[in-house]
Design a protein around this motif. Structure first.
Motif, PDB file in Angstrom:
ATOM      1  N   GLU A   1     -26.365 -14.613 -13.399  1.00  0.00           N
ATOM      2  CA  GLU A   1     -26.011 -15.071 -12.493  1.00  0.00           C
ATOM      3  C   GLU A   1     -26.588 -16.713 -11.320  1.00  0.00           C
ATOM      4  O   GLU A   1     -27.036 -16.659 -10.547  1.00  0.00           O
ATOM      5  CB  GLU A   1     -26.994 -14.426 -10.929  1.00  0.00           C
ATOM      6  N   ASN A   2     -26.461 -17.448 -12.275  1.00  0.00           N
ATOM      7  CA  ASN A   2     -25.938 -18.750 -12.176  1.00  0.00           C
ATOM      8  C   ASN A   2     -27.446 -19.807 -12.076  1.00  0.00           C
ATOM      9  O   ASN A   2     -27.499 -20.718 -11.897  1.00  0.00           O
ATOM     10  CB  ASN A   2     -25.733 -19.763 -10.530  1.00  0.00           C
ATOM     11  N   LYS A   3     -28.691 -18.974 -12.831  1.00  0.00           N
ATOM     12  CA  LYS A   3     -29.540 -19.304 -12.966  1.00  0.00           C
ATOM     13  C   LYS A   3     -29.865 -19.435 -14.967  1.00  0.00           C
ATOM     14  O   LYS A   3     -29.718 -17.868 -15.199  1.00  0.00           O
ATOM     15  CB  LYS A   3     -30.983 -19.238 -12.620  1.00  0.00           C
ATOM     16  N   LYS A   4     -30.697 -20.093 -15.641  1.00  0.00           N
ATOM     17  CA  LYS A   4     -30.634 -19.577 -16.957  1.00  0.00           C
ATOM     18  C   LYS A   4     -31.264 -19.038 -17.330  1.00  0.00           C
ATOM     19  O   LYS A   4     -32.903 -19.178 -16.592  1.00  0.00           O
ATOM     20  CB  LYS A   4     -31.691 -21.511 -17.576  1.00  0.00           C
TER      21      LYS A   4
ATOM     22  N   LEU B   1     -24.611 -25.185 -25.666  1.00  0.00           N
ATOM     23  CA  LEU B   1     -23.690 -24.902 -24.672  1.00  0.00           C
ATOM     24  C   LEU B   1     -23.348 -23.677 -23.760  1.00  0.00           C
ATOM     25  O   LEU B   1     -24.886 -23.385 -23.146  1.00  0.00           O
ATOM     26  CB  LEU B   1     -22.927 -24.240 -25.720  1.00  0.00           C
ATOM     27  N   ILE B   2     -22.899 -23.655 -22.158  1.00  0.00           N
ATOM     28  CA  ILE B   2     -23.404 -23.344 -20.865  1.00  0.00           C
ATOM     29  C   ILE B   2     -22.656 -21.713 -21.522  1.00  0.00           C
ATOM     30  O   ILE B   2     -21.591 -22.230 -21.165  1.00  0.00           O
ATOM     31  CB  ILE B   2     -22.883 -23.891 -19.874  1.00  0.00           C
ATOM     32  N   HIS B   3     -23.343 -20.762 -21.254  1.00  0.00           N
ATOM     33  CA  HIS B   3     -22.567 -19.504 -21.350  1.00  0.00           C
ATOM     34  C   HIS B   3     -23.075 -18.803 -20.362  1.00  0.00           C
ATOM     35  O   HIS B   3     -24.275 -18.097 -19.550  1.00  0.00           O
ATOM     36  CB  HIS B   3     -23.170 -18.438 -22.545  1.00  0.00           C
ATOM     37  N   HIS B   4     -21.675 -18.354 -19.760  1.00  0.00           N
ATOM     38  CA  HIS B   4     -21.995 -18.160 -18.096  1.00  0.00           C
ATOM     39  C   HIS B   4     -21.802 -16.409 -18.550  1.00  0.00           C
ATOM     40  O   HIS B   4     -20.961 -15.401 -17.669  1.00  0.00           O
ATOM     41  CB  HIS B   4     -21.231 -19.025 -16.774  1.00  0.00           C
ATOM     42  N   SER B   5     -22.388 -15.971 -18.676  1.00  0.00           N
ATOM     43  CA  SER B   5     -22.146 -14.289 -19.695  1.00  0.00           C
ATOM     44  C   SER B   5     -22.481 -13.632 -18.515  1.00  0.00           C
ATOM     45  O   SER B   5     -21.516 -12.328 -18.826  1.00  0.00           O
ATOM     46  CB  SER B   5     -23.060 -13.580 -20.549  1.00  0.00           C
ATOM     47  N   TYR B   6     -23.540 -13.583 -17.687  1.00  0.00           N
ATOM     48  CA  TYR B   6     -23.981 -11.913 -16.704  1.00  0.00           C
ATOM     49  C   TYR B   6     -23.188 -12.803 -15.176  1.00  0.00           C
ATOM     50  O   TYR B   6     -24.100 -13.780 -14.800  1.00  0.00           O
ATOM     51  CB  TYR B   6     -25.351 -11.997 -16.754  1.00  0.00           C
TER      52      TYR B   6
END
Length: 256
Positions: free
Chosen positions: A121-124, A169-174
């Motif tokens: 949700e936009n946070k690591k 790599l940025i992974h926007h999985s959730y």
């Protein structure tokens, strides 16, 4: 003096109902010399959005499993160097520069791992097993193929040594609970097919101990508790996927 020929890059994506991600993903890959999308007959606007990009080639292909779909996409690529990205992954400017430099090095490896930052949700997400997450995303087409026995979380078989890139790599999985839950259910059912190939006969251990171990491993041993509520959610849903895997396997074996 003859300058070395610039290496060209093919960026590949496989998609299904990715209308919320596909536009940003394709814009992010604009530095590639070729962009190919292989879609599994999406029921949303994925194909329409992808087709609106003049620099993108869009194909539709029936989905059997991830490994076969990725190998089909590979067969369509024109260039030697492949960048295989999921629609929820993003290349940072520094990673882009590193990719361009690597593929033009004379002594480059045939394949490269990329470490990933898991975005919740936009946070690591800093722990929960994701702190060491890495995957091969950059490789030479002639040196690699996806293992067809690994149906989900597919494994790339590489002929030669594998390097590691420095930038992540940025992974926007959730994006939200329900979407990630459905993803884990889908993965669990596909993993059941792998267990069937391995002739696994599910029992108490698979139904209860394996999911519990998955949760405790990620939540305690991989420090998921340090991610607070997010850690509990991720560790629970990943454990749930393991439980579904063996429940689905039991159904398959009972009906076959």
């Amino acid at each position: 003096m003859i300058l070395p020929e610039k290496q060209l890059l093919s960026a590949l994506l496989i998609t299904y109902n990715e209308e919320s991600n596909i536009k940003e993903a394709l814009l992010n890959l604009s530095f590639a010399d070729e962009i190919i999308v292989v879609d599994s007959f999406s029921t949303d606007q994925t194909v329409a959005i992808a087709s609106s990009f003049k620099n993108v080639k869009v194909f539709q292909h029936v989905f059997d499993n991830f490994a076969l779909q990725r190998n089909y996409a590979l067969s369509l690529a024109s260039n030697q160097w492949i960048l295989f990205i999921d629609a929820d992954e993003r290349i940072t400017p520094k990673l882009q520069q590193e990719i361009n430099a690597i593929i033009n090095e004379a002594d480059s490896y045939p394949a490269y791992f990329m470490y990933r930052n898991f975005i919740f949700e936009n946070k690591k997400l800093r722990f929960s097993g994701w702190q060491t997450d890495k995957i091969i995303r950059l490789f030479k087409k002639e040196n690699a193929i996806y293992n067809i026995e690994k149906i989900v979380h597919e494994k790339l078989i590489v002929n030669g040594k594998t390097g590691k890139l420095k930038h992540k790599l940025i992974h926007h999985s959730y994006s939200n609970y329900e979407d990630y839950k459905q993803k884990m259910i889908f993965y669990g059912k596909l993993k059941a097919q792998e267990e069937l190939l391995k002739k696994t006969n599910p029992n108490f251990f698979h139904f209860y101990i394996r999911p519990l171990y998955q949760f405790l491993n990620q939540y305690l041993l991989r420090f998921g508790f340090l991610d607070g509520k997010k850690g509990i959610i991720i560790c629970y849903l990943n454990a749930m996927s393991v439980a579904i895997r063996f429940q689905e396997l039991k159904k398959i074996r009972m009906t076959s």
